[in-house]
Design a protein around this motif. Structure first.
Motif, short mmCIF file in Angstrom:
data_model
loop_
_atom_site.label_atom_id
_atom_site.label_comp_id
_atom_site.label_asym_id
_atom_site.label_seq_id
_atom_site.Cartn_x
_atom_site.Cartn_y
_atom_site.Cartn_z
N GLY A 236 -53.33 -66.48 36.07
CA GLY A 236 -52.40 -65.68 35.28
C GLY A 236 -51.51 -66.48 34.36
O GLY A 236 -50.82 -65.90 33.51
N PHE A 237 -51.51 -67.81 34.48
CA PHE A 237 -50.68 -68.67 33.65
C PHE A 237 -51.57 -69.51 32.73
O PHE A 237 -52.75 -69.74 33.03
CB PHE A 237 -49.82 -69.60 34.52
N LYS A 238 -51.00 -70.00 31.65
CA LYS A 238 -51.77 -70.85 30.75
C LYS A 238 -50.87 -71.92 30.15
O LYS A 238 -49.64 -71.77 30.09
CB LYS A 238 -52.43 -70.04 29.65
N VAL A 239 -51.51 -73.00 29.74
CA VAL A 239 -50.84 -74.08 29.02
C VAL A 239 -51.34 -74.08 27.59
O VAL A 239 -52.55 -74.00 27.34
CB VAL A 239 -51.11 -75.44 29.69
N VAL A 240 -50.42 -74.13 26.64
CA VAL A 240 -50.76 -74.20 25.22
C VAL A 240 -50.17 -75.49 24.66
O VAL A 240 -49.20 -76.02 25.20
CB VAL A 240 -50.26 -72.97 24.44
N ALA A 241 -50.77 -76.00 23.58
CA ALA A 241 -50.38 -77.33 23.10
C ALA A 241 -50.36 -77.38 21.58
O ALA A 241 -51.23 -78.00 20.96
CB ALA A 241 -51.34 -78.38 23.65
N PRO A 242 -49.36 -76.75 20.92
CA PRO A 242 -49.29 -76.87 19.46
C PRO A 242 -49.04 -78.32 19.04
O PRO A 242 -48.23 -79.02 19.65
CB PRO A 242 -48.10 -75.97 19.09
N LEU A 243 -49.74 -78.75 17.99
CA LEU A 243 -49.57 -80.11 17.46
C LEU A 243 -48.44 -80.08 16.45
O LEU A 243 -48.51 -79.35 15.45
CB LEU A 243 -50.86 -80.59 16.82
N GLU B 97 -47.71 -61.85 23.45
CA GLU B 97 -47.73 -62.69 22.25
C GLU B 97 -46.55 -63.64 22.31
O GLU B 97 -45.39 -63.22 22.24
CB GLU B 97 -47.66 -61.85 20.98
N ALA B 98 -46.84 -64.95 22.46
CA ALA B 98 -45.79 -65.97 22.55
C ALA B 98 -45.49 -66.62 21.21
O ALA B 98 -44.57 -67.43 21.11
CB ALA B 98 -46.20 -67.04 23.56
N CYS B 99 -46.27 -66.30 20.17
CA CYS B 99 -46.09 -66.89 18.84
C CYS B 99 -46.22 -68.41 18.88
O CYS B 99 -45.36 -69.15 18.41
CB CYS B 99 -44.77 -66.47 18.21
N VAL B 100 -47.32 -68.86 19.48
CA VAL B 100 -47.61 -70.28 19.57
C VAL B 100 -48.27 -70.75 18.27
O VAL B 100 -49.30 -70.21 17.87
CB VAL B 100 -48.57 -70.57 20.74
N GLY C 46 -46.98 -76.64 12.78
CA GLY C 46 -46.16 -77.82 13.00
C GLY C 46 -44.85 -77.55 13.70
O GLY C 46 -44.12 -78.49 14.03
N PHE C 47 -44.51 -76.26 13.95
CA PHE C 47 -43.23 -75.92 14.57
C PHE C 47 -43.39 -75.92 16.08
O PHE C 47 -44.39 -75.46 16.63
CB PHE C 47 -42.76 -74.55 14.08
N SER C 48 -42.39 -76.42 16.78
CA SER C 48 -42.49 -76.67 18.22
C SER C 48 -42.42 -75.42 19.08
O SER C 48 -42.96 -75.41 20.19
CB SER C 48 -41.34 -77.58 18.67
N TYR C 49 -41.74 -74.38 18.59
CA TYR C 49 -41.30 -73.31 19.48
C TYR C 49 -41.83 -71.94 19.05
O TYR C 49 -42.44 -71.79 18.00
CB TYR C 49 -39.76 -73.29 19.51
N SER C 50 -41.56 -70.93 19.89
CA SER C 50 -41.93 -69.56 19.55
C SER C 50 -41.27 -69.16 18.23
O SER C 50 -40.07 -69.38 18.04
CB SER C 50 -41.44 -68.59 20.63
#
Length: 521
Positions: free
Chosen positions: A269-276, A497-500, A505-509
Motif C-alpha cells: 500500500g506504500f510506495k517510494v518515488v524519486a524525483p530528480l 495524486e501527490a504531484c510528484v 526539478g522541484f523537490s516537493y508536492s
C-alpha cells in the motif's frame, strides 16, 4: 545565536493580528493520530522557519517554495506548463529593444483577505525583496512603473537576457507577491505572524519549527483546491518520519535513504518515488582562497574528488536513483556543460597529495553538511579519511547553517546543495561570482565573462561565454561535485495524486491545488 529586538506592530493592525492569533490558538489543539477526511499531512525532514512565509527573504534553495507554492503566488513561476508560466499575471510582453517587461495582472487574482492583486503590490513586493539574487536584480532594474491597477512595467538599465530567468523562476522569490496595504498595516514581523498571500491555501496556524496548518482558499484564481486542509509537521528524524507514514499519522514523508526507503517500498500500500532535482551536492572549499591552506593547491582539491566513490554513496543513500556529475550546474539547465566526475581512484588521490607536499595527508577541520543530509556527509568523510584528508563532522540546524554559509562563517569543508530552477547563469551567480550570496572567492576571468554574458543577447555567444566559465571552474577544480540528487519520498495509501515531479526539478508536492485524496471507502 543572534537575537533581534522585535519590531512594533502598527496600531491599525492589532485587531487583524489578534484575530489570527485567536484562530491560531483554536487550531493548535492536539491533532488526531490519523488525518481527517479531506486532510493531507506531510512529515518534513526540516524544521519549519517563519521566514519561509515571507517571499522577501527567499534564499537560493528549494525548501522555502515548499511553503510559498501553497500560501503565495507569483506573477510567473515554474509550473507543469513550463519554467515561466503566467500565474498572477495573465500575460507578459518584452519590448523589441529588450528594455521593458510589461505584465498584465489577472482580474480575478485576489489575496486571502479579499483584496485584488494590483500593480502597486507588485512594485512593493519587488522593492522590499532582499533574498537570493537581490543585488543583481536591483542592479539591473532601473524602475518599476505602475501603468494601471492591473498593469506593471519593469524597466531595465540595459538589455538583460536573463531577466525572466532570475525574476520569474525559483532562482529568486522576487516575483512572489504580497499585499502592500496589509504588510504596511501589520509590519514586517506582524506579516510573518499572520501572513496573507494569494496562493491556493490560507494559513490557519503556525508553530515555528513544529507545524503549519493551511486550509483551501476557494477563491484561488486557477481553481479551488480539491484537498481542503494541509498539515505539515517537522520530523527531522528519518525513522520517526517513516514510522509516522506507516502508522497513518502522515500521508507523505520527504527524504528517505537506503534501508529506510527499501522498507517502505516493501510495505503493501506504500510506495517510494524519486524525483530528480535541478540541483547537485558538492564539496565547497572556502579555504582554497587562502594561500596558506592545503586547499589552495589544485592537486589537493582534485585528490579529494578522486577519493570519493560516488556510485557506492549513490546506491547507499538514494538506491542508485541520483545522477553522478562533475559539475555544480545541473545538466538539464540551459547553457550547462555535462561533465563526468573524476574516477574513484584512491591511489591517485594519495599520489596527488604527496605531490602537493602532504604525503601523510592533513587535518582539513570541520565537514559541515547541508542539513539534514548527515549520513551522506559521514560517508564522504570516510572516503576522505581513507586517503589522509581528516575531517570532523559538524552538524547544524538548517536555518543556522544557511545564515552561517551566507555570512562566510563556515570554514573547512562545506557539503553544499543548490536546487532552485534557472539556467547555468543563475547557478554561477549564486555560488561562483563575487556578488553571489554563497560565494567565498573571486576569479577575475570568470567575473569578466559573467558580466559580458549578462549583456549579450545573442544566444550562441552567451552560451559560449557560459561554457567558458564552466570550463574554468573545471580546470581549477574549484568544487568537488558528487551527484544530482534524486529526492526520495514515501507516499501512503490515502493519496490519489501527490504531484510528484509535476514541476520538473522541484523537490516537493506542487501545484498544491492539483493534489487529490482517494475517495473514502
Amino acid at each position: 545565536m543572534t537575537t533581534t529586538r522585535p519590531r512594533r506592530i502598527a496600531p491599525l493592525a492589532v485587531l487583524a493580528v489578534m484575530s489570527f492569533l485567536v484562530g491560531f490558538t483554536l487550531a493548535a489543539r492536539p491533532a488526531p493520530a490519523s488525518a481527517a477526511e479531506g486532510e493531507m499531512r506531510w512529515g518534513l525532514h526540516v524544521t519549519l522557519a517563519a521566514k519561509w512565509l515571507d517571499p522577501a527573504e527567499t534564499e537560493a534553495f528549494n525548501t522555502p517554495f515548499m511553503v510559498l507554492y501553497a500560501v503565495h503566488d507569483a506573477l510567473v513561476k515554474p509550473m507543469p506548463g513550463g519554467l515561466n508560466t503566467p500565474s498572477l499575471a495573465e500575460s507578459w510582453q518584452e519590448s523589441k529593444d529588450h528594455l521593458t517587461f510589461t505584465f498584465t495582472i489577472r482580474k480575478n487574482a485576489r489575496f486571502h483577505n479579499g483584496e485584488p492583486v494590483t500593480a502597486e503590490d507588485v512594485k512593493f513586493s519587488f522593492e522590499r525583496y532582499k533574498g537570493a539574487s537581490n543585488a543583481l536584480l536591483k542592479e539591473k532594474v532601473k524602475d518599476v512603473q505602475v501603468l494601471a491597477p492591473n498593469q506593471v512595467r519593469f524597466v531595465l538599465k540595459e538589455p538583460w537576457g536573463d531577466f525572466m530567468t532570475f525574476y520569474g523562476t525559483t532562482a529568486s522569490g522576487a516575483a512572489w507577491i504580497v499585499p502592500k496595504k496589509y504588510v504596511q498595516q501589520v509590519g514586517e514581523d506582524g506579516f510573518k505572524t499572520a501572513p496573507v498571500g494569494a496562493g491556493p491555501y490560507k494559513v490557519v496556524s503556525f508553530k515555528p519549527g513544529v507545524e503549519i496548518v493551511m486550509e483551501a482558499f476557494d477563491g484561488y484564481w486557477r481553481k479551488a483546491p480539491s484537498v481542503k486542509r494541509l498539515v505539515m509537521r517537522s520530523m527531522p528524524e528519518e525513522t520517526t518520519r517513516a514510522a509516522a507514514l506507516r502508522n497513518g499519522e502522515v500521508d507523505i514523508v520527504y527524504l528517505l535513504t537506503g534501508p529506510t526507503a527499501e522498507a517502505i517500498q516493501k510495505t503493501a500500500g506504500f510506495k517510494v518515488v524519486a524525483p530528480l532535482l535541478s540541483g547537485a551536492f558538492w564539496l565547497e572549499l572556502p579555504d582554497q582562497w587562502d594561500p596558506k591552506s592545503p586547499w589552495h593547491d589544485r592537486r589537493v582539491r582534485l585528490a579529494a574528488s578522486h577519493a570519493i566513490d560516488r556510485q557506492a554513496v549513490n546506491q547507499a543513500e538514494t538506491l542508485g536513483f541520483s545522477r553522478l556529475t562533475g559539475s555544480i550546474v545541473p545538466r538539464i539547465f540551459q547553457y550547462a556543460v555535462a561533465y563526468d566526475p573524476p574516477a574513484y581512484d584512491p591511489a591517485r588521490a594519495k599520489k596527488l597529495l604527496a605531490e602537493a607536499g602532504y604525503p601523510n595527508g592533513f587535518d582539513a577541520g570541520d565537514l559541515t553538511p547541508f542539513p539534514p543530509f548527515f549520513s551522506l556527509a559521514e560517508a564522504i568523510g570516510g572516503y576522505l579519511q581513507a586517503v589522509g584528508i581528516r575531517t570532523r563532522l559538524r552538524t547544524m540546524e538548517r536555518a543556522a547553517f544557511l545564515t552561517a554559509w551566507r555570512e562566510h562563517k563556515i570554514r573547512g569543508v562545506i557539503m553544499g546543495l543548490g536546487a532552485p530552477a534557472g539556467n547555468a547563469a543563475t547557478r554561477i551567480e549564486v555560488y561562483v561570482t563575487k556578488g553571489g550570496i554563497y560565494s567565498a572567492g573571486e576569479v577575475p576571468e570568470i567575473e569578466a565573462l559573467f558580466q559580458r554574458q549578462a549583456r549579450e543577447l545573442d544566444r550562441k555567444k552567451r552560451e559560449g561565454m557560459l561554457h567558458q566559465i564552466q570550463q574554468i571552474m573545471q580546470d581549477r577544480a574549484m568544487y568537488v561535485p558528487i551527484y544530482e540528487l534524486a529526492f526520495l519520498w514515501g507516499v501512503g495509501p490515502r493519496v490519489e495524486e501527490a504531484c510528484v515531479d509535476h514541476i520538473k526539478g522541484f523537490s516537493y508536492s506542487a501545484p498544491y491545488e492539483d493534489l487529490r485524496l482517494k475517495a473514502p471507502r
